[in-house]
Scaffold this active site. Structure first.
Site, mmCIF file in Angstrom:
data_model
loop_
_atom_site.group_PDB
_atom_site.id
_atom_site.type_symbol
_atom_site.label_atom_id
_atom_site.label_comp_id
_atom_site.label_asym_id
_atom_site.label_seq_id
_atom_site.Cartn_x
_atom_site.Cartn_y
_atom_site.Cartn_z
ATOM 1 N N GLU A 42 -2.312 -8.900 3.335
ATOM 2 C CA GLU A 42 -1.828 -9.698 4.897
ATOM 3 C C GLU A 42 -3.068 -9.867 4.924
ATOM 4 O O GLU A 42 -2.982 -10.808 5.907
ATOM 5 C CB GLU A 42 -0.872 -9.182 5.802
ATOM 6 N N HIS A 87 -3.433 -4.844 -0.092
ATOM 7 C CA HIS A 87 -3.436 -5.735 1.562
ATOM 8 C C HIS A 87 -3.070 -7.493 1.563
ATOM 9 O O HIS A 87 -4.151 -8.185 2.512
ATOM 10 C CB HIS A 87 -4.432 -5.249 2.929
ATOM 11 N N CYS A 93 0.581 -1.345 0.194
ATOM 12 C CA CYS A 93 0.319 -0.158 0.200
ATOM 13 C C CYS A 93 1.412 1.375 0.008
ATOM 14 O O CYS A 93 1.456 1.352 -1.206
ATOM 15 C CB CYS A 93 -1.127 0.130 1.410
#
Length: 542
Positions: free
Chosen positions: A516, A514, A380
């Site tokens: 994750e 993102h 990001c």
């Protein structure tokens, strides 16, 4: 019909209700049950989207664009079920819904009160959409006795009577502190917490007791006697080396057996815990070790990067490698040479963030990684700063910057106002609410064939979750690519850059999304697995 488990907490906050709920969900899944987890948050914010990460921790984002409590990340990681907007509600959203109804006249002129209107709204939320599940686990945020949690406690008390007999079970998580001066574990805090709960009309069926050492049988009997809980339902919850050891630890103590017994399910289906046993073995016996520097701006509170650290951990598990994290405040690099801090690390990760503070330090980190050929992962904001670095130092656009920091002559990163999502045109306005200017939730990206990132994903179209306001300006794409930066992933309409990389670098990847948020211990995200593998290769060179 779904059965309901309500998880409450007492004595102190931060005992791990989210992990306990997620672990119980995983154990019930292992027995073949369909499980849903939901979080009831007492704070007055509509959602955590505008809350400071240093106060609240990470904001977890779902596929459908909800900004939620970080515990939903634990739910996803332990159960593999993707959360949705309807899995998290706050007092703020409840009151907003109620006031909207009142203004529309839905209450037909009635005086709107906490009971029954607020409690009914809570109950409707808890019961809605559970037709496809065997168990619904509802975690109530905060601690018993908190004034803002009272409507939630009253609602779950009422639900035990509203539901068919035996369809609601209460699990209460407490602390049993060890007093060093006395050399004893003390039961009194748990007794007081349970008394507080009982005063609200809720009698716990299972006590889950956090402690830093074994709880003697005598203390368990004491808790059973004074808290009116069966002796077998006093479950010790000892500290473990990894949160992924929790399901097996709680199973050995009998948590899932006691919950099922409280529902009258006997005999219970036998659990299939092979994947969790294999995971525990992999955690205990790593074959290598790498050090990853996280260059961020909220490093004072590690919960601000909870999903990120877990995804790195998953990447390590995929490579049978222990990942050690070196936390570095990005502002340090605005005063000191990054080499002092980064020369001995095996990978550099620059995560998301908002605002100008620390941005120059992140740019220096990206430059160090590019020039020294150290594996770099920009997520990001970390991707955006890598693009600004390339613009300044490779494309010679000296004034390259982001409009997030104010007006600039070279808006390499700026606020995009229109783009396509599927067949729908989405629009944003700089004057809108902070949450309203976000690109939130799952979006599709198309990857360039033959690129590094396409090789990592092993596909040319991906869907990942976003949470950001600013985008890399596609108008600079050609000049940046001429300088060596590869835009390997783009939105389907070609307007929004989604990924960058360098063809001549061992591992340098930036992503606007993102990843994750979708990584799980039993299914590590491919980008994190690949990044840790590159760091492992780097460790052999350092």
């Amino acid at each position: 019909m779904a059965r309901y488990v309500f998880i409450t907490g007492g004595v102190v906050s931060s005992l791990g209700k989210g992990i306990a709920s997620a672990a119980l969900g995983a154990l019930l899944q292992a027995r073949g049950y369909r499980v849903r987890l939901r979080k009831l948050d007492p704070y007055l914010n509509v959602d955590p989207g505008t809350m400071s990460p240093t106060q609240h921790g990470e904001v977890f984002v779902t596929d459908d664009g909800a900004e939620t409590d970080l515990d939903l990340g634990h739910y996803e990681r332990f159960t593999g079920r993707s959360a949705v907007q309807a899995d998290n509600i706050t007092t703020g959203r409840l009151y907003k819904n109620i006031l909207d109804k009142e203004r529309r006249g839905d209450y037909l002129g009635a005086t709107v009160q906490v009971i029954p209107h607020v409690t009914n709204e809570i109950k409707e939320f808890v019961l809605d959409g559970n037709e496809d599940y065997d168990f619904v686990l509802c975690e109530i945020g905060g601690t018993v006795g908190d004034i803002e949690a009272m409507p939630f406690m009253e609602a779950i008390r009422q639900l035990a009577n509203d539901l068919p007999r035996g369809n609601a079970v209460y699990v209460h998580l407490t602390l049993m502190p060890f007093i060093a001066a006395a050399g004893e574990l003390k039961t009194k805090p748990t007794q007081h917490s349970v008394k507080e709960l009982q005063a609200l009309g809720i009698a716990p069926d299972v006590l889950l007791v956090r402690a830093d050492r074994e709880i003697p049988e005598e203390e368990r009997r004491k808790l059973s006697l004074f808290c009116n809980v069966r002796p077998s339902a006093v479950i010790q919850a000892l500290d473990v080396a990894s949160i992924y050891d929790v399901p097996m630890a709680y199973h050995r103590e009998g948590l899932d057996d006691e919950v099922l017994a409280a529902f009258g399910i006997d005999p219970a289906p036998k659990p299939r815990l092979g994947p969790w046993e294999d995971l525990a073995e992999r955690i205990r016996k790593p074959e290598g070790e790498v050090t990853i520097a996280i260059v961020g701006k909220y490093t004072g509170l590690k919960d601000a990067y909870k999903s990120l650290t877990e995804a790195l951990y998953h990447g390590g598990l995929a490579n049978h490698t222990r990942v050690r994290i070196d936390w570095i405040e990005s502002e340090v690099f605005e005063k000191e040479d990054p080499a002092y801090w980064l020369e001995k690390v095996h990978g550099i990760l620059v995560p998301g963030g908002f605002g100008e503070r620390g941005s120059e330090g992140k740019i220096h980190a990206a430059q160090f990684a590019r020039e020294r050929k150290v594996p770099y992962f920009g997520i990001c904001f970390g991707m955006q700063m890598a693009v600004v670095e390339a613009a300044r130092n490779l494309a010679k656009i000296e004034k390259a910057s982001s409009t997030e920091f104010g007006p600039t002559e070279e808006p390499v990163v700026g606020l995009m106002t229109e783009w396509l999502r599927g067949n729908m045109l989405e629009k944003r306005s700089s004057s809108g609410d902070l949450g309203g200017t976000m690109r939130l939730g799952a979006y599709t990206a198309r990857l360039e064939e033959g690129s590094r990132i396409a090789g990592i994903y092993e596909k040319l179209e991906i869907s990942e979750r976003h949470r950001h306001r600013y985008e890399v300006n596609v108008g600079y794409k050609e000049r940046l690519e001429e300088s060596g930066l590869v835009f390997a992933g783009m939105s389907p309409d070609g307007v929004l850059p989604e990924t960058i990389e360098y063809a001549d670098h061992p591992w340098f990847v930036g992503v606007q999304f993102h990843p994750e948020l979708k990584s799980r211990p039993l299914e590590p995200h491919p980008l994190f697995s690949s990044f840790v593998a590159a760091a492992l290769e780097q460790s052999r060179l350092v």
